[in-house]
Design a protein around this motif. Sequence first.
Motif, short mmCIF file in Angstrom:
data_model
loop_
_atom_site.label_atom_id
_atom_site.label_comp_id
_atom_site.label_asym_id
_atom_site.label_seq_id
_atom_site.Cartn_x
_atom_site.Cartn_y
_atom_site.Cartn_z
N ASN A 1 0.85 -1.19 0.00
CA ASN A 1 0.00 0.00 0.00
C ASN A 1 0.89 1.23 0.00
O ASN A 1 2.11 1.13 0.11
CB ASN A 1 -0.94 -0.01 1.22
CG ASN A 1 -0.17 -0.14 2.53
OD1 ASN A 1 0.51 0.80 2.96
ND2 ASN A 1 -0.26 -1.31 3.16
N ALA A 2 0.29 2.40 -0.13
CA ALA A 2 1.06 3.63 -0.28
C ALA A 2 1.96 3.90 0.92
O ALA A 2 3.15 4.18 0.76
CB ALA A 2 0.10 4.81 -0.50
N LYS A 3 1.41 3.81 2.14
CA LYS A 3 2.20 4.06 3.34
C LYS A 3 3.34 3.04 3.47
O LYS A 3 4.48 3.39 3.79
CB LYS A 3 1.31 4.01 4.59
CG LYS A 3 0.36 5.18 4.73
CD LYS A 3 -0.42 5.07 6.02
CE LYS A 3 -1.37 6.25 6.19
NZ LYS A 3 -2.16 6.13 7.45
N GLY A 4 3.01 1.78 3.23
CA GLY A 4 4.02 0.74 3.33
C GLY A 4 5.13 0.90 2.30
O GLY A 4 6.30 0.66 2.59
N PHE A 5 4.75 1.32 1.09
CA PHE A 5 5.74 1.53 0.03
C PHE A 5 6.70 2.65 0.40
O PHE A 5 7.91 2.54 0.20
CB PHE A 5 5.03 1.83 -1.29
CG PHE A 5 5.96 2.05 -2.44
CD1 PHE A 5 6.57 0.96 -3.07
CD2 PHE A 5 6.23 3.32 -2.90
CE1 PHE A 5 7.44 1.15 -4.13
CE2 PHE A 5 7.09 3.53 -3.96
CZ PHE A 5 7.70 2.44 -4.58
N ILE A 6 6.16 3.74 0.95
CA ILE A 6 7.00 4.87 1.35
C ILE A 6 7.96 4.45 2.47
O ILE A 6 9.15 4.77 2.43
CB ILE A 6 6.13 6.06 1.80
CG1 ILE A 6 5.36 6.63 0.61
CG2 ILE A 6 6.99 7.16 2.43
CD1 ILE A 6 4.35 7.70 0.98
N CYS A 7 7.45 3.72 3.46
CA CYS A 7 8.30 3.25 4.56
C CYS A 7 9.40 2.32 4.05
O CYS A 7 10.55 2.40 4.51
CB CYS A 7 7.46 2.52 5.61
SG CYS A 7 6.38 3.60 6.58
N ALA A 8 9.05 1.45 3.10
CA ALA A 8 10.04 0.53 2.53
C ALA A 8 11.12 1.30 1.78
O ALA A 8 12.32 0.99 1.90
CB ALA A 8 9.36 -0.46 1.60
N CYS A 9 10.73 2.32 1.01
CA CYS A 9 11.71 3.12 0.27
C CYS A 9 12.66 3.85 1.22
O CYS A 9 13.88 3.88 0.99
CB CYS A 9 11.00 4.12 -0.63
SG CYS A 9 10.13 3.37 -2.03
N VAL A 10 12.09 4.44 2.27
CA VAL A 10 12.92 5.14 3.26
C VAL A 10 13.88 4.17 3.93
O VAL A 10 15.08 4.47 4.12
CB VAL A 10 12.04 5.85 4.31
CG1 VAL A 10 12.89 6.40 5.46
CG2 VAL A 10 11.24 6.97 3.67
N ALA A 11 13.38 2.97 4.29
CA ALA A 11 14.21 1.97 4.97
C ALA A 11 15.35 1.49 4.09
O ALA A 11 16.50 1.38 4.52
CB ALA A 11 13.35 0.78 5.40
N VAL A 12 15.05 1.22 2.82
CA VAL A 12 16.07 0.73 1.89
C VAL A 12 17.13 1.81 1.66
O VAL A 12 18.34 1.53 1.69
CB VAL A 12 15.43 0.32 0.55
CG1 VAL A 12 16.50 0.07 -0.51
CG2 VAL A 12 14.59 -0.94 0.74
N PHE A 13 16.70 3.04 1.45
CA PHE A 13 17.64 4.14 1.22
C PHE A 13 18.55 4.35 2.44
O PHE A 13 19.78 4.45 2.31
CB PHE A 13 16.88 5.43 0.90
CG PHE A 13 17.77 6.63 0.76
CD1 PHE A 13 18.47 6.86 -0.42
CD2 PHE A 13 17.91 7.53 1.80
CE1 PHE A 13 19.30 7.97 -0.55
CE2 PHE A 13 18.74 8.63 1.68
CZ PHE A 13 19.44 8.86 0.50
N CYS A 14 17.95 4.41 3.63
CA CYS A 14 18.73 4.68 4.85
C CYS A 14 19.66 3.52 5.19
O CYS A 14 20.80 3.73 5.62
CB CYS A 14 17.79 4.97 6.02
SG CYS A 14 16.95 6.56 5.90
N THR A 15 19.20 2.28 4.99
CA THR A 15 20.06 1.12 5.27
C THR A 15 21.25 1.10 4.33
O THR A 15 22.39 0.84 4.75
CB THR A 15 19.26 -0.19 5.13
OG1 THR A 15 18.14 -0.16 6.02
CG2 THR A 15 20.12 -1.40 5.48
N SER A 16 21.00 1.36 3.05
CA SER A 16 22.09 1.38 2.07
C SER A 16 23.08 2.50 2.38
O SER A 16 24.30 2.29 2.35
CB SER A 16 21.52 1.57 0.66
OG SER A 16 20.58 0.55 0.34
N LEU A 17 22.56 3.68 2.71
CA LEU A 17 23.43 4.81 3.03
C LEU A 17 24.23 4.54 4.30
O LEU A 17 25.42 4.88 4.38
CB LEU A 17 22.58 6.08 3.21
CG LEU A 17 23.34 7.38 3.51
CD1 LEU A 17 24.33 7.71 2.39
CD2 LEU A 17 22.36 8.53 3.72
#
Length: 346
Positions: free
Chosen positions: A153-169
């Motif tokens: 869903n929209a909220k879950g997708f945004i949280c996943a994108c933030v998590a992936v970006f921050c973990t990679s960084l």
Amino acid sequence: MEAEKKTPAVSDVGAWAMNVVSSVSLIMANKQLMSSSGYAFAFATTLTGFHFTVTALVGWISNATGYSVSKHVPLWELVWFSLVANTSITGMNLSLMLNSVGFYQISKLSMIPVVCLMEWVLNSKHYTTKVISAVIVVAAGVGICTVTDVEVNAKGFICACVAVFCTSLQQITIGSFQKKYNIGSFELLSKTAPIQALSLVILGPFVDYYLNGRSLLNYPFSGGATFFILLSCSLAVFCNMSQYLCIGRFSATSFQVLGHMKTVCVLILGWILFDSALTVKNILGMLLAVMGMVVYSWAVEAEKKAAAPIPRNKSDMLDGDGEDVPLKARVSGVHAGDLEDGEMKS
């Protein structure tokens, strides 16, 4: 001389072994601690705060006893790093809550190409076709054996994108900090752990209450639950140490790719210890992932050998009397000859 050549290889194997064993053991301990069939300790963010508290304590004892040496890292960079790392942890927990397990696994797999892209942008790192092919094989194999239902869903997708970006960084920054400040993996961990511990212990209970509607104050701490919390914290120390060590010694990309060996081990141990289902699809996916990891390791080694300078022949390093000429003298002699001849030699 031979022993000196072998030492780094042994240390590399030891670092990976520590990370795989400690990570898999930590997952198994947390599964017993947090599952409804175990002790139902449903406070993942707070537990992570406990992990970093114990890690910070170990780092403080190490510095106090002289086992490790504290080096200066600007406070604002430590705070910035801790903010990114804590956002990664919170984002992952929110992604798991809001999305299906299948999409959560896909988001974790997406870290591999994201890390590759960020290393290319931030560090100008390039990858050979063999390395890229191996990465695709690993991601495909892990995807086959872990991804089932996919709902988003929209909220879950945004949280996943933030998590992936921050973990990679976060993982890329670990390696960058070690090079930038010439600081060891454990010394860097000792610097970042106290800030992460303080923030997660304070904010963790509120995040967990939002995630599952349960208060930490109402949890019945039994002897068994306390034992597994302490066991989880102890394993987390080794897990955090080995993560910083592996990323500092290799790269964030290698850590992501070879780190999926932990996923394979967790699936196998889940089948052995917890009677989890293990289908033909799971087995084929694991075999494909392991094959990809082997190819990746071979491709990275081949890339290193290709980039290594080719040593000159021994005969080129001797003067007319058969004496070994120092490198500096050889270079100086060539330049002097060029100047005397008045021409540029190719």
